[in-house]
Design a protein around this motif. Structure first.
Motif, PDB file in Angstrom:
ATOM      1  N   ARG A  57       0.850  -1.189   0.000  1.00  0.00           N
ATOM      2  CA  ARG A  57       0.000   0.000   0.000  1.00  0.00           C
ATOM      3  C   ARG A  57       0.882   1.233   0.000  1.00  0.00           C
ATOM      4  NH1 ARG A  57      -5.082   1.987   1.001  1.00  0.00           N
ATOM      5  NH2 ARG A  57      -5.957  -0.095   1.332  1.00  0.00           N
ATOM      6  N   ILE A  58       0.658   2.088  -0.997  1.00  0.00           N
ATOM      7  CA  ILE A  58       1.301   3.399  -1.073  1.00  0.00           C
ATOM      8  C   ILE A  58       0.184   4.426  -1.070  1.00  0.00           C
ATOM      9  CG2 ILE A  58       2.818   4.933  -2.383  1.00  0.00           C
ATOM     10  CD1 ILE A  58       4.319   2.532  -1.448  1.00  0.00           C
ATOM     11  N   GLY A  59       0.000   5.120   0.034  1.00  0.00           N
ATOM     12  CA  GLY A  59      -1.126   6.038   0.143  1.00  0.00           C
ATOM     13  C   GLY A  59      -2.431   5.284   0.068  1.00  0.00           C
ATOM     14  N   LEU A  60      -3.279   5.627  -0.902  1.00  0.00           N
ATOM     15  CA  LEU A  60      -4.565   4.959  -1.087  1.00  0.00           C
ATOM     16  C   LEU A  60      -4.507   3.854  -2.136  1.00  0.00           C
ATOM     17  CD1 LEU A  60      -6.901   8.111  -1.027  1.00  0.00           C
ATOM     18  CD2 LEU A  60      -6.428   6.514   0.846  1.00  0.00           C
ATOM     19  N   THR A  61      -3.321   3.628  -2.696  1.00  0.00           N
ATOM     20  CA  THR A  61      -3.143   2.628  -3.747  1.00  0.00           C
ATOM     21  C   THR A  61      -2.597   1.339  -3.144  1.00  0.00           C
ATOM     22  OG1 THR A  61      -2.654   4.370  -5.366  1.00  0.00           O
ATOM     23  CG2 THR A  61      -2.027   2.116  -5.944  1.00  0.00           C
ATOM     24  N   GLU A  62      -3.311   0.250  -3.329  1.00  0.00           N
ATOM     25  CA  GLU A  62      -2.873  -1.042  -2.799  1.00  0.00           C
ATOM     26  C   GLU A  62      -2.933  -2.091  -3.904  1.00  0.00           C
ATOM     27  OE1 GLU A  62      -3.280  -3.452   1.356  1.00  0.00           O
ATOM     28  OE2 GLU A  62      -5.155  -2.736   0.484  1.00  0.00           O
ATOM     29  N   ASP A  75       0.647  12.292  -7.174  1.00  0.00           N
ATOM     30  CA  ASP A  75      -0.548  11.883  -6.448  1.00  0.00           C
ATOM     31  C   ASP A  75      -0.945  13.005  -5.501  1.00  0.00           C
ATOM     32  OD1 ASP A  75      -2.258  10.911  -4.417  1.00  0.00           O
ATOM     33  OD2 ASP A  75      -1.350   8.935  -4.386  1.00  0.00           O
ATOM     34  N   TYR A  76      -2.159  13.518  -5.670  1.00  0.00           N
ATOM     35  CA  TYR A  76      -2.753  14.447  -4.705  1.00  0.00           C
ATOM     36  C   TYR A  76      -3.748  13.660  -3.862  1.00  0.00           C
ATOM     37  CZ  TYR A  76      -0.982  18.991  -6.288  1.00  0.00           C
ATOM     38  OH  TYR A  76      -0.176  20.078  -6.553  1.00  0.00           O
ATOM     39  N   SER A  77      -3.549  13.620  -2.549  1.00  0.00           N
ATOM     40  CA  SER A  77      -4.386  12.787  -1.685  1.00  0.00           C
ATOM     41  C   SER A  77      -4.996  13.565  -0.536  1.00  0.00           C
ATOM     42  CB  SER A  77      -3.570  11.624  -1.106  1.00  0.00           C
ATOM     43  OG  SER A  77      -3.301  10.644  -2.069  1.00  0.00           O
ATOM     44  N   ASP A  78      -6.211  13.162  -0.169  1.00  0.00           N
ATOM     45  CA  ASP A  78      -6.873  13.583   1.056  1.00  0.00           C
ATOM     46  C   ASP A  78      -7.160  12.303   1.824  1.00  0.00           C
ATOM     47  OD1 ASP A  78      -8.476  14.423   3.111  1.00  0.00           O
ATOM     48  OD2 ASP A  78     -10.154  15.044   1.848  1.00  0.00           O
ATOM     49  N   PHE A  79      -6.291  11.974   2.776  1.00  0.00           N
ATOM     50  CA  PHE A  79      -6.409  10.692   3.453  1.00  0.00           C
ATOM     51  C   PHE A  79      -7.613  10.637   4.384  1.00  0.00           C
ATOM     52  CE2 PHE A  79      -1.836  10.946   2.415  1.00  0.00           C
ATOM     53  CZ  PHE A  79      -1.759   9.813   1.617  1.00  0.00           C
ATOM     54  N   THR A  80      -8.075  11.773   4.839  1.00  0.00           N
ATOM     55  CA  THR A  80      -9.229  11.791   5.731  1.00  0.00           C
ATOM     56  C   THR A  80     -10.479  11.263   5.034  1.00  0.00           C
ATOM     57  OG1 THR A  80      -8.343  13.687   6.950  1.00  0.00           O
ATOM     58  CG2 THR A  80     -10.687  13.233   7.188  1.00  0.00           C
ATOM     59  N   SER A  81     -10.683  11.674   3.790  1.00  0.00           N
ATOM     60  CA  SER A  81     -11.856  11.218   3.032  1.00  0.00           C
ATOM     61  C   SER A  81     -11.547  10.025   2.130  1.00  0.00           C
ATOM     62  CB  SER A  81     -12.402  12.363   2.168  1.00  0.00           C
ATOM     63  OG  SER A  81     -11.479  12.703   1.139  1.00  0.00           O
ATOM     64  N   LYS A  82     -10.312   9.543   2.184  1.00  0.00           N
ATOM     65  CA  LYS A  82      -9.881   8.442   1.315  1.00  0.00           C
ATOM     66  C   LYS A  82     -10.144   8.770  -0.154  1.00  0.00           C
ATOM     67  CE  LYS A  82     -10.321   4.722   4.716  1.00  0.00           C
ATOM     68  NZ  LYS A  82     -10.907   3.394   5.027  1.00  0.00           N
ATOM     69  N   SER A  83      -9.703   9.970  -0.529  1.00  0.00           N
ATOM     70  CA  SER A  83      -9.908  10.441  -1.902  1.00  0.00           C
ATOM     71  C   SER A  83      -8.594  10.975  -2.455  1.00  0.00           C
ATOM     72  CB  SER A  83     -10.973  11.542  -1.928  1.00  0.00           C
ATOM     73  OG  SER A  83     -12.194  11.085  -1.367  1.00  0.00           O
ATOM     74  N   ASN A  84      -8.408  10.827  -3.777  1.00  0.00           N
ATOM     75  CA  ASN A  84      -7.169  11.336  -4.374  1.00  0.00           C
ATOM     76  C   ASN A  84      -7.321  11.490  -5.884  1.00  0.00           C
ATOM     77  OD1 ASN A  84      -7.027   8.708  -5.350  1.00  0.00           O
ATOM     78  ND2 ASN A  84      -4.977   8.295  -4.568  1.00  0.00           N
ATOM     79  N   PHE A  85      -6.273  12.021  -6.477  1.00  0.00           N
ATOM     80  CA  PHE A  85      -6.161  12.066  -7.935  1.00  0.00           C
ATOM     81  C   PHE A  85      -4.724  11.737  -8.296  1.00  0.00           C
ATOM     82  CE2 PHE A  85      -5.011  14.287 -11.883  1.00  0.00           C
ATOM     83  CZ  PHE A  85      -5.852  13.597 -12.747  1.00  0.00           C
ATOM     84  N   GLU A 124       2.010  22.333  -2.855  1.00  0.00           N
ATOM     85  CA  GLU A 124       2.010  21.288  -1.829  1.00  0.00           C
ATOM     86  C   GLU A 124       0.589  20.904  -1.433  1.00  0.00           C
ATOM     87  OE1 GLU A 124       4.465  19.456  -0.396  1.00  0.00           O
ATOM     88  OE2 GLU A 124       5.743  20.319  -1.953  1.00  0.00           O
ATOM     89  N   THR A 125      -0.312  21.885  -1.428  1.00  0.00           N
ATOM     90  CA  THR A 125      -1.716  21.612  -1.111  1.00  0.00           C
ATOM     91  C   THR A 125      -2.616  22.372  -2.079  1.00  0.00           C
ATOM     92  OG1 THR A 125      -1.835  23.425   0.488  1.00  0.00           O
ATOM     93  CG2 THR A 125      -1.237  21.243   1.343  1.00  0.00           C
ATOM     94  N   PHE A 126      -3.767  21.774  -2.346  1.00  0.00           N
ATOM     95  CA  PHE A 126      -4.773  22.444  -3.174  1.00  0.00           C
ATOM     96  C   PHE A 126      -6.127  21.807  -2.891  1.00  0.00           C
ATOM     97  CE2 PHE A 126      -7.460  23.062  -6.875  1.00  0.00           C
ATOM     98  CZ  PHE A 126      -7.318  24.428  -7.096  1.00  0.00           C
ATOM     99  N   ALA A 127      -7.115  22.639  -2.576  1.00  0.00           N
ATOM    100  CA  ALA A 127      -8.500  22.198  -2.355  1.00  0.00           C
ATOM    101  C   ALA A 127      -8.590  21.062  -1.340  1.00  0.00           C
ATOM    102  CB  ALA A 127      -9.139  21.774  -3.680  1.00  0.00           C
ATOM    103  N   GLY A 128      -7.721  21.110  -0.337  1.00  0.00           N
ATOM    104  CA  GLY A 128      -7.745  20.083   0.695  1.00  0.00           C
ATOM    105  C   GLY A 128      -6.964  18.827   0.363  1.00  0.00           C
ATOM    106  N   PHE A 129      -6.302  18.797  -0.795  1.00  0.00           N
ATOM    107  CA  PHE A 129      -5.460  17.668  -1.183  1.00  0.00           C
ATOM    108  C   PHE A 129      -3.995  18.013  -0.939  1.00  0.00           C
ATOM    109  CE2 PHE A 129      -9.307  17.216  -3.678  1.00  0.00           C
ATOM    110  CZ  PHE A 129      -9.593  15.866  -3.558  1.00  0.00           C
ATOM    111  N   ARG A 130      -3.220  17.000  -0.559  1.00  0.00           N
ATOM    112  CA  ARG A 130      -1.785  17.185  -0.347  1.00  0.00           C
ATOM    113  C   ARG A 130      -1.007  16.440  -1.419  1.00  0.00           C
ATOM    114  NH1 ARG A 130       2.233  14.335   2.552  1.00  0.00           N
ATOM    115  NH2 ARG A 130       0.743  12.894   3.506  1.00  0.00           N
ATOM    116  N   LEU A 131       0.038  17.075  -1.924  1.00  0.00           N
ATOM    117  CA  LEU A 131       0.893  16.427  -2.920  1.00  0.00           C
ATOM    118  C   LEU A 131       1.689  15.326  -2.224  1.00  0.00           C
ATOM    119  CD1 LEU A 131       1.803  16.450  -5.869  1.00  0.00           C
ATOM    120  CD2 LEU A 131       3.573  18.110  -5.227  1.00  0.00           C
TER     121      LEU A 131
END
Length: 227
Positions: free
Chosen positions: A72-77, A160-170, A134-141
């Motif tokens: 698992r790397i961030g939200l990617t497993e 990867d831009y991730s928001d781990f709290t909501s388990k969301s990313n791009f 580094e951050t945008f719209a609540g996402f972290r690089l």
């Protein structure tokens, strides 16, 4: 998981000295005993670094009758194909030979383990990183182009831009077999493919990112906040 299968694997693991003697820490990762059944999978143990959002999990998969390892790397497993073995003895050998190095590479980026195609594509020298806040719209690089991450099927995470709290990313990926960049988002841990960023060359990707990246991230944020 069938009761007979679970009993068989538990018996093997109970006698598995390798697992009993694993260190509590390895390259900044902490050992966690699991022994958790999830459908046709029995998770045995994990090495995790919560702060870095990285882990590996060793498990048995009843469907294929094999011992495996997923990363698992961030939200990617994903399942790491080099660690798939039907016999516990052979599985132990690959763990002894490579697992420490795998964790070391997850902890500290090693450019020597990046395929020459990525080097030739100049992805790691790509100066577009300067345009990525580094951050945008609540996402972290979370992952940057100078340290791409190899996953499965010839694909690398470019950034990867991730928001781990909501388990969301791009994520923007590059696939070495198709010579293609492409995007994928994850919203509340549910993946969604985007075709807006499909490109074969870096300049083509740049042209699309310049116009679409930040509006796309903002759109994801709006969807998250509306839930």
């Amino acid at each position: 998981m069938k009761a007979a299968t679970k009993e068989k694997i538990l018996s093997q693991v109970k006698a598995w000295d390798y697992m009993k003697n694993l260190p509590e820490q390895m390259h900044g990762f902490n050992y966690v005993l699991l022994m958790e059944e999830k459908g046709d999978v029995l998770d045995l143990y994990r090495y995790e670094n919560k702060e870095a959002h990285r882990s590996i999990t060793v498990y048995y998969h009843e469907e294929t009758s094999e011992y495996k390892l997923r990363m698992r790397i961030g939200l990617t497993e994903f399942c790491v194909i080099e660690y798939i073995y039907a016999e516990l003895e052979a599985f132990q050998e690959i763990l002894q030979e490579r697992c420490s190095g795998l964790l070391a590479d997850m902890q500290t980026f090693n450019p020597e383990h990046i395929t020459s195609i990525i080097h030739d594509k100049k992805i790691m020298q790509w100066d577009y990183k300067k345009k990525l806040p580094e951050t945008f719209a609540g996402f972290r690089l979370f992952i940057t182009p100078d340290q791409p991450v190899r996953i499965i099927n010839g694909s690398y995470i470019v950034f990867d831009y991730s928001d781990f709290t909501s388990k969301s990313n791009f994520i923007i990926y590059y696939n070495v077999f198709r010579n293609e960049f492409f995007g994928e988002s994850r919203i509340f841990d549910i993946p969604e493919v985007s075709y807006d960023f499909d490109s074969h060359e870096l300049q083509e990707l740049i042209n699309k990112l310049d116009v679409k990246l930040f509006p796309y991230l903002q759109e994801i944020r709006t969807r998250i906040d509306s839930k």
